[in-house]
Design an enzyme around this catalytic site. Sequence first.
Site, PDB file in Angstrom:
ATOM      1  CB  SER A  68      -1.162   0.088   1.064  1.00 20.40           C
ATOM      2  OG  SER A  68      -1.673  -1.244   1.023  1.00 20.40           O
TER       3      SER A  68
HETATM    4  N1  SAH Z   1       0.773  -5.895   4.183  1.00 19.65           N
HETATM    5  C1  SAH Z   1       1.441  -6.233   3.454  1.00 19.65           C
HETATM    6  C2  SAH Z   1       0.277  -5.858   2.058  1.00 19.65           C
HETATM    7  C3  SAH Z   1       0.025  -6.532   2.081  1.00 19.65           C
HETATM    8  S1  SAH Z   1      -0.917  -7.120   0.241  1.00 19.65           S
HETATM    9  C4  SAH Z   1       2.756  -5.543   3.358  1.00 19.65           C
HETATM   10  O1  SAH Z   1       2.721  -4.323   4.365  1.00 19.65           O
HETATM   11  O2  SAH Z   1       3.380  -5.548   1.933  1.00 19.65           O
HETATM   12  C5  SAH Z   1      -1.914  -8.266   0.122  1.00 19.65           C
HETATM   13  C6  SAH Z   1      -1.236  -9.761   0.509  1.00 19.65           C
HETATM   14  O3  SAH Z   1      -2.694 -10.285   1.649  1.00 19.65           O
HETATM   15  C7  SAH Z   1      -0.733 -10.415  -0.270  1.00 19.65           C
HETATM   16  O4  SAH Z   1       0.393 -10.925  -0.262  1.00 19.65           O
HETATM   17  C8  SAH Z   1      -1.816 -11.794  -0.177  1.00 19.65           C
HETATM   18  O5  SAH Z   1      -0.373 -13.292  -0.780  1.00 19.65           O
HETATM   19  C9  SAH Z   1      -1.996 -11.971   1.104  1.00 19.65           C
HETATM   20  N2  SAH Z   1      -2.537 -13.214   1.164  1.00 19.65           N
HETATM   21  C10 SAH Z   1      -3.917 -13.114   0.521  1.00 19.65           C
HETATM   22  N3  SAH Z   1      -4.694 -13.823   0.497  1.00 19.65           N
HETATM   23  C11 SAH Z   1      -4.444 -14.227   1.917  1.00 19.65           C
HETATM   24  C12 SAH Z   1      -4.556 -15.278   2.988  1.00 19.65           C
HETATM   25  N4  SAH Z   1      -6.328 -15.561   2.917  1.00 19.65           N
HETATM   26  N5  SAH Z   1      -4.089 -15.380   4.112  1.00 19.65           N
HETATM   27  C13 SAH Z   1      -2.742 -14.980   4.225  1.00 19.65           C
HETATM   28  N6  SAH Z   1      -2.746 -14.917   3.093  1.00 19.65           N
HETATM   29  C14 SAH Z   1      -2.993 -13.577   1.737  1.00 19.65           C
END
Ligand code: SAH
Length: 201
Positions: free
Chosen positions: A52
Amino acid sequence: MVADQILQRGVSDPRILDAMKAIPRHMFVPYTRPKDAYGDGPLPIGQGQTISQPYITAYMTELLSVRPSHKVLEVGTGSGYQAALLSVLASKVYTMEIVATHYVRARKVLERLHLDNVRIRLGNGRDGWPEEAPFDRIIVTAAGAEVPEALLRQLKQGGRLIMPVGASALEQHLQIYRRSKDGIVKQDDLPVRFVPLVEGN
Ligand code: SAH
């Protein structure tokens, strides 16, 4: 980044600003030149996922209202940047990622920075981390149509959960869930645009 993007838009908690100054964001964004890592927008982290915009990360962190004694669960480790900020603010951070490449890379960066109060797990964050529940705070950094039931169950009384919720990518809002002794109270906040929380197994 902190002065121009974060403070100016109204996030003023000195603990959050200090955490953002302390954590080197460029170490979390491998596809970006170091100087671009501090720009005002989302950045790719591979596999079609993004980290983000710094302001949104700061804003969500402020909404979460983390205290130094807190045990925090993050769902969606991604780059590990949010987890790194939380590690400065909380006592313990548990972060879950479903994509192996993100998990491996984030784990390495967190280790290299010696953020030893973060534990990271490869798995479906929809299930939460039952062995470590309950949590004072839960932050979901991917969007879904509703908050997974397991996560609400793992929220401590007096606890708070933040997640982008919406029926489609165009209608997401940040939602805040607070658990009191009378049950869960939900509040809508800013409109946002996050990648989807995948269903998994
Ligand atoms: N918080 C992160 C950005 C998140 S992007 C940062 O600081 O960089 C969203 C992330 O959620 C992605 O890496 C994606 O692979 C993960 N994601 C999506 N669905 C998920 C699930 N069911 N369980 C765990 N992670 C998940």
